[in-house]
Design a protein around this motif. Structure first.
Motif, PDB file in Angstrom:
ATOM      1  N   PRO A  78       0.795  -1.242   0.000  1.00  0.00           N
ATOM      2  CA  PRO A  78       0.000   0.000   0.000  1.00  0.00           C
ATOM      3  C   PRO A  78       0.826   1.289   0.000  1.00  0.00           C
ATOM      4  N   SER A  79       1.923   1.309   0.745  1.00  0.00           N
ATOM      5  CA  SER A  79       2.701   2.550   0.783  1.00  0.00           C
ATOM      6  C   SER A  79       3.422   2.824  -0.537  1.00  0.00           C
ATOM      7  N   HIS A  80       3.390   1.883  -1.465  1.00  0.00           N
ATOM      8  CA  HIS A  80       4.058   2.086  -2.747  1.00  0.00           C
ATOM      9  C   HIS A  80       3.069   2.223  -3.898  1.00  0.00           C
ATOM     10  N   ARG A  81       1.806   2.489  -3.597  1.00  0.00           N
ATOM     11  CA  ARG A  81       0.848   2.778  -4.661  1.00  0.00           C
ATOM     12  C   ARG A  81       1.148   4.140  -5.262  1.00  0.00           C
ATOM     13  N   PRO A  82       0.914   4.371  -6.565  1.00  0.00           N
ATOM     14  CA  PRO A  82       0.251   3.485  -7.506  1.00  0.00           C
ATOM     15  C   PRO A  82       1.149   2.461  -8.165  1.00  0.00           C
ATOM     16  N   ILE A 129       7.766   5.232 -18.220  1.00  0.00           N
ATOM     17  CA  ILE A 129       7.672   4.368 -17.041  1.00  0.00           C
ATOM     18  C   ILE A 129       7.383   5.265 -15.834  1.00  0.00           C
ATOM     19  N   ILE A 130       6.352   4.940 -15.089  1.00  0.00           N
ATOM     20  CA  ILE A 130       6.073   5.648 -13.835  1.00  0.00           C
ATOM     21  C   ILE A 130       6.092   4.571 -12.759  1.00  0.00           C
ATOM     22  N   CYS A 131       7.064   4.621 -11.861  1.00  0.00           N
ATOM     23  CA  CYS A 131       7.086   3.562 -10.845  1.00  0.00           C
ATOM     24  C   CYS A 131       7.723   3.996  -9.551  1.00  0.00           C
ATOM     25  N   MET A 132       7.231   3.403  -8.481  1.00  0.00           N
ATOM     26  CA  MET A 132       7.848   3.529  -7.183  1.00  0.00           C
ATOM     27  C   MET A 132       9.043   2.572  -7.204  1.00  0.00           C
ATOM     28  N   GLU A 133      10.149   2.963  -6.586  1.00  0.00           N
ATOM     29  CA  GLU A 133      11.347   2.123  -6.718  1.00  0.00           C
ATOM     30  C   GLU A 133      11.264   0.832  -5.919  1.00  0.00           C
ATOM     31  N   HIS A 134      10.279   0.697  -5.041  1.00  0.00           N
ATOM     32  CA  HIS A 134      10.140  -0.553  -4.280  1.00  0.00           C
ATOM     33  C   HIS A 134       8.995  -1.408  -4.825  1.00  0.00           C
ATOM     34  N   THR A 135       8.884  -1.462  -6.141  1.00  0.00           N
ATOM     35  CA  THR A 135       7.915  -2.350  -6.778  1.00  0.00           C
ATOM     36  C   THR A 135       8.683  -3.355  -7.625  1.00  0.00           C
ATOM     37  N   GLY A 136       8.074  -4.520  -7.812  1.00  0.00           N
ATOM     38  CA  GLY A 136       8.728  -5.560  -8.589  1.00  0.00           C
ATOM     39  C   GLY A 136       9.990  -6.044  -7.879  1.00  0.00           C
ATOM     40  N   THR A 137      10.773  -6.839  -8.583  1.00  0.00           N
ATOM     41  CA  THR A 137      12.039  -7.314  -8.041  1.00  0.00           C
ATOM     42  C   THR A 137      12.956  -6.107  -7.881  1.00  0.00           C
ATOM     43  N   HIS A 138      13.418  -5.857  -6.659  1.00  0.00           N
ATOM     44  CA  HIS A 138      14.212  -4.647  -6.435  1.00  0.00           C
ATOM     45  C   HIS A 138      15.170  -4.841  -5.259  1.00  0.00           C
ATOM     46  N   ILE A 139      16.107  -3.911  -5.172  1.00  0.00           N
ATOM     47  CA  ILE A 139      17.066  -3.915  -4.060  1.00  0.00           C
ATOM     48  C   ILE A 139      16.859  -2.648  -3.241  1.00  0.00           C
ATOM     49  N   ASP A 140      16.973  -2.776  -1.920  1.00  0.00           N
ATOM     50  CA  ASP A 140      16.850  -1.625  -1.022  1.00  0.00           C
ATOM     51  C   ASP A 140      18.221  -0.999  -0.794  1.00  0.00           C
ATOM     52  N   ALA A 141      18.304   0.303  -0.967  1.00  0.00           N
ATOM     53  CA  ALA A 141      19.530   1.031  -0.617  1.00  0.00           C
ATOM     54  C   ALA A 141      19.547   1.268   0.886  1.00  0.00           C
ATOM     55  N   LEU A 142      20.711   1.598   1.406  1.00  0.00           N
ATOM     56  CA  LEU A 142      20.829   1.774   2.864  1.00  0.00           C
ATOM     57  C   LEU A 142      20.010   2.965   3.364  1.00  0.00           C
ATOM     58  N   CYS A 143      19.847   4.003   2.540  1.00  0.00           N
ATOM     59  CA  CYS A 143      19.098   5.186   2.980  1.00  0.00           C
ATOM     60  C   CYS A 143      17.604   4.915   3.099  1.00  0.00           C
ATOM     61  N   HIS A 144      17.148   3.761   2.656  1.00  0.00           N
ATOM     62  CA  HIS A 144      15.714   3.438   2.679  1.00  0.00           C
ATOM     63  C   HIS A 144      15.171   3.359   4.106  1.00  0.00           C
ATOM     64  N   GLN A 145      16.030   3.024   5.066  1.00  0.00           N
ATOM     65  CA  GLN A 145      15.573   2.839   6.441  1.00  0.00           C
ATOM     66  C   GLN A 145      16.424   3.659   7.398  1.00  0.00           C
ATOM     67  N   SER A 146      15.775   4.162   8.438  1.00  0.00           N
ATOM     68  CA  SER A 146      16.539   4.819   9.495  1.00  0.00           C
ATOM     69  C   SER A 146      16.257   4.142  10.836  1.00  0.00           C
ATOM     70  N   ASP A 147      17.200   4.320  11.737  1.00  0.00           N
ATOM     71  CA  ASP A 147      17.096   3.816  13.110  1.00  0.00           C
ATOM     72  C   ASP A 147      17.064   5.058  13.992  1.00  0.00           C
ATOM     73  N   ALA A 148      15.865   5.430  14.412  1.00  0.00           N
ATOM     74  CA  ALA A 148      15.698   6.659  15.210  1.00  0.00           C
ATOM     75  C   ALA A 148      16.301   7.862  14.485  1.00  0.00           C
ATOM     76  N   LEU A 149      15.942   7.964  13.221  1.00  0.00           N
ATOM     77  CA  LEU A 149      16.389   9.067  12.354  1.00  0.00           C
ATOM     78  C   LEU A 149      17.901   9.141  12.170  1.00  0.00           C
ATOM     79  N   ARG A 150      18.536   7.990  12.226  1.00  0.00           N
ATOM     80  CA  ARG A 150      19.936   7.893  11.813  1.00  0.00           C
ATOM     81  C   ARG A 150      20.059   6.781  10.778  1.00  0.00           C
TER      82      ARG A 150
END
Lengths: 268, 268, 268, 268
Positions: free
Chosen positions: D25-29, D58-79
Motif C-alpha cells: 500500500p505505501s508504494h501505490r500506484p 515508465i512511472i514507478c515507485m522504486e520498491h515495486t517488482g524485483t528490487h534492491i533496497d539502498a541503505l538510505c531506505h531505512q533509518s534507526d531513530a532518524l539515523r
C-alpha cells in the motif's frame, strides 16, 4: 468572447499549457502530456463498432502554468497560516491534512485589475522591476478603483507577453514586499499577477530575511491566496478594470496548489 | 456557500480528488499526488530566513475525477467531429492538433438540472439503469424547465453519493442512447451527469454497434461536450434547477479532456 | 573494482542517472526521481519504534540514460523484426505484445571493446564524426580481436566524457550506416556505444532514406540489440578489450527498451 | 538458459513487471508503462523513409517488482547506517546525498540458495509463517552450504509462485527478526527472498518495537542490502544451491532502491 447566455464578455486569464512553458527550477520537470491510447488501437468495426477512444496522462508539478497557491504551500518558521505547526500529522507524503488546496472554495468574487504596465506607459515592466506601493496607489487613482475586502486583485506587469520565451519570462518583474504588505492590509481574498512567482525572483528581502517575501506575508501570515502566471493582456487591452472574477481550484486533496483557468466576466 | 460579493449561492459540483477515487480500468493508474518538497527540507533560519516551501507532483489520467471530454476523445470510424480523419497530422504522441481540450472556451452558460432520481422517488437509480427519454421529458415537465440551445444540461442519477465506494460507483446507472440522441437534438453546449461514463458502462448498443453510444453521438457526431463524475447532491437538495453554469477546462494543449471544478451559481 | 569473490575486475559501464542528464528531444521530459516519503513523516518512537522508511517515485522515458533498445522499438515500413506487422494486436497503449524488452534474455556473453578514439589518437571523436568500416577493421587488427557471432561489441568514441555537458554530448559522433551493416554481418547478439543514439544524430542516410540507419538495420532487419549511453572510459583506460559482458534488461512487459547497468568482467 | 558463451546455465531471478503486479500500500500506484509514441505517428515513406520509432514512459515507485533496497531506505531513530543523521543535507526532495542506491557497486558475488520451502516439504510456506534460525541452519546442513562474509544469501519461501495473485502474494510468509539477526552476524553483502518485504508484513517485533525488524537490522544497523520479490522457482527446481550471483542496481542518484534483474550463474 461573450458568454453563451448572450450578454457579458468573458476574458480567459489562463496561459496555454505545453511542455515548453516556463518552469521555475524547483518545479522541474514541469508539465507533460503524453497520449498513449490512440484511436487506431481498438478500432475493430466488426467487433467494436465505429466508436474509438483516445486518452493520455498528465504529469505535472502543481506550481506550473496558471495556478493558485494553497496556504500550506508556505510556512513561517515551520508554522502554517493560523500557527499550525508543520509536523507529521499535517504534512504527509501524500500531501497536507490542513490548508490543502481543496479547502479553497470556488472563487466567485469582485475583481479589479491594477494595470501597472499601462500606468507606467510600457508594454512590460523591465526584468527585475519591483512594483511599489506608489505604483499600486497611482493605478487605483488613475483607474478609479479601490481594493476591497474579499475581492481579488490582479496586478499587470505586462510579462505575460513573454510566455513563449521562457528565459525572458522567468527573469521578469515582480511585486515588492511593501506592495504585498500594502495589499494584504486591504484584506483581499486573493491576489494574482502575470509572472512566475508574484515576487521578484531571487531577491532576498532585508527585513524578512528571505526570498519571495510576498509568499511569506500573503500565504503564511495573512491567509491570502496567490494566483500566478495569469494572462492579462486581453483584459487590459479591453480596458476592463472591474469585473466578476471566477476561479475554481481543483480539489486535489492535500496539494499545495492547483492549476486553474480563471475568467473575468464583465458587467456581471 | 455564498459568493464573496454577497448575493448568489454558489454550488460546488466537483468530487474531491484522491488516490482512492473510482477509476475506469482503461484509465488506470488513475490519479496520484505525491509531496516531495517538504517544509523542513530547506528550513535554515540563518541563511534562508523563516520562509519555507512545500510542493508535489500530480500524475493523472485526464479522464479521472470530475472532468470534461474534449471532442478529440472519441472518433466515429476514425473520423473526429466535423469529419476530420484521424491521422498523424491530427493525432500525435503529445496529443491532438485539432479539437483538443484547449479549444473548449470557458463555459459560462445557462444550466438546468434534470433530477431523474428525485422524479423517480429514489436516492439513487439502480446499477445498470438506463435513463430514458420519458425520464427526461417528465423531469422537464415536473421542474418546469426546457433544454435550450447553448445551455448545459446536468442529469442527476443519485450515483454521486457512492463516490467513496468505487465498485458500487462504477457499476452505477447511466443515460440511454435514445436519451443522448434526444438531448443532442436540443443542441446544448454540453451535458453532464453524476457517473463515470455518462452512458451505462459495458452495454453495447444494438443500433450503433458499440459501447458508450452517447459518447459516439454527443462528441463525435454532434460536437457536444460531456462532463462526468459531477457532484449534484447539494444542488438537488437545495431544489435549484436553473442556474448559471460555469466550467473552465484547463488548456492542456492537445489533451482529450481536462479535470474541472464546475459551479452552479443561483440567481445570476 | 574487484568482484567480492576476489578475483576478476568488474567495470561499471553505466552513466549516473540524474534529472540533468542528456536527453534526446523525443524523449523529454527524460528522467526524474522525487522523494515523497521522508523519514520524519512516520517517526513515532512511542507507537512505531525506531524504524522509519523513505521512498520515492521514478518518472522516466525508457530511452534515457544507459539503456538497451528492444526490437519493437523500430519498424521497417511498419513491420517489426521478423516481418511482424504493426497493428493493434501487437502495439497497444500499454506496450507491445511481441518483441518487447521482456523478451531479451539476461545477457551473459563474450564482449569486445573496439576503441576507435584511441586508435585515432584522440580523447573523443569530433561531433558529427561517423565511424567507418575501416575504423572498426583497424581497431580489430590493432587490438587483436574479432567480432564473433553471439558476442557483444562495444564501440568507443570517447563521447562518454561529455555526459555532464548535455549539448556537447548530444551533438557527438556516431556509427556510420556502413559500419552498422558491417557489424550486423558478423551476427553479434548486441552492439553498444558511448553516445545517445548509436548513429550520428540527424543525418539522413541517402541509401535507406531515413535518419538513424543503424537502428533500422540492427533492430528491425537483423534483430540485434543496441545499447546506448555506455560509460566506456574506465574500461578503455585499463586497456581491457576482451571481457565477459553482463547486461540484464528489466522485464518491463511490452516496453521498447530498458535502463540497464552493464558490466564488463575481466578474465572471467 | 545457457549463456551465449556456451557453458554456464544462467537463471533469471526477476519477476515480470506489469501494472497488475503485487504492490505494498505505501508504494501505490506501483508501476505503469504507457506507450505514447506509436509507429504510425511518424510513418511517412516519402519524407522519412521506412524507419519508425515507438517508445513510452515508465512511472514507478522504486520498491515495486524485483528490487534492491539502498541503505538510505531505512533509518534507526532518524539515523542512517553509520550513524548519519537524517537532516536536510542528507535527505532532499530529489533523494539522498548519502547512501543512495547509486552507491551500491555492481554485485558479482558468491551466492547460496537456502531453500526453506523444500526443506519443510512444501510448495510454499503458509501465509504469515516466519522463517526461524533453525530453518536456516537446517537448510545449510541439508544442502551442505554455509553463509560466507561478502556473499549473497537467497531465502526461498515458495511465495514467488503467487506473483499473479496479489492478495495471496502480499499475505505471504517472511523472515523472522531472529533469522535476520543470525544472517547479519555472518556478514553477507546482501540477502534476498521471494516475498514483498523480506520480513513478515504487519507484525510488530516486541523487542525492537517496530514492524519489519529485518529492515531495521539489516539496512540501518548492519549495512546489508535486501533484495525483494525474487523469482526463485527455477533455481530451486534445478537444485542449484551455489552459484555466482550478479545484480546491477541502476544508479538512480539519491534513490532509496532500484528495480533489478538478478541472475544466478551456475559453475562460474
Amino acid at each position: 468572447m461573450r458568454d453563451s447566455a448572450g450578454g457579458a464578455r468573458v476574458f480567459d486569464l489562463e496561459q496555454p499549457r505545453t511542455a515548453e512553458m516556463p518552469v521555475y527550477p524547483s518545479h522541474r520537470p514541469g508539465y507533460s502530456y503524453l497520449l498513449h491510447r490512440h484511436h487506431e488501437d481498438e478500432y475493430d468495426p466488426e467487433e467494436g463498432g465505429p466508436r474509438t477512444s483516445a486518452s493520455g496522462v498528465i504529469i505535472c508539478m502543481e506550481h506550473t502554468g496558471t495556478h493558485i497557491d494553497a496556504l500550506c504551500h508556505q510556512s513561517d518558521a515551520l508554522r502554517l497560516y493560523g500557527g499550525i505547526p508543520v509536523d507529521g500529522r499535517v504534512q504527509t507524503s501524500r500531501g497536507f491534512t490542513r490548508l490543502g488546496v481543496e479547502e479553497i472554495p470556488p472563487i466567485v468574487a469582485r475583481g479589479v485589475l491594477l494595470d501597472v504596465a499601462s500606468a507606467r506607459g510600457v508594454d512590460c515592466l523591465e526584468p527585475g522591476y519591483a512594483v511599489t506601493v506608489s505604483d499600486l496607489e497611482e493605478c487605483c487613482a488613475r483607474q478609479g478603483v479601490a481594493v476591497e475586502p474579499g475581492s481579488v486583485v490582479l496586478v499587470r506587469t505586462g510579462n505575460a507577453r513573454h510566455w513563449n520565451d521562457p528565459d525572458r519570462y522567468l527573469a521578469g518583474p515582480g511585486i515588492s514586499a511593501d506592495a504585498s504588505r500594502w495589499l494584504a492590509g486591504a484584506r483581499p481574498l486573493a491576489v494574482g499577477a502575470d509572472n512566475m512567482a508574484w515576487d521578484v525572483p531571487g531577491v532576498k528581502d532585508p527585513e524578512l530575511g528571505c526570498t519571495l517575501p510576498g509568499h511569506l506575508l500573503l500565504l503564511a501570515r495573512y491567509g491570502i491566496y496567490i494566483i500566478e502566471n495569469l494572462m492579462l493582456e486581453e483584459l487590459a487591452a479591453a480596458g476592463v478594470h472591474r469585473f466578476r472574477f471566477v476561479c475554481t481550484p481543483l480539489k486535489l486533496v492535500g496539494a499545495t496548489g492547483s492549476p486553474v483557468r480563471p475568467v473575468a466576466v464583465e458587467s456581471w
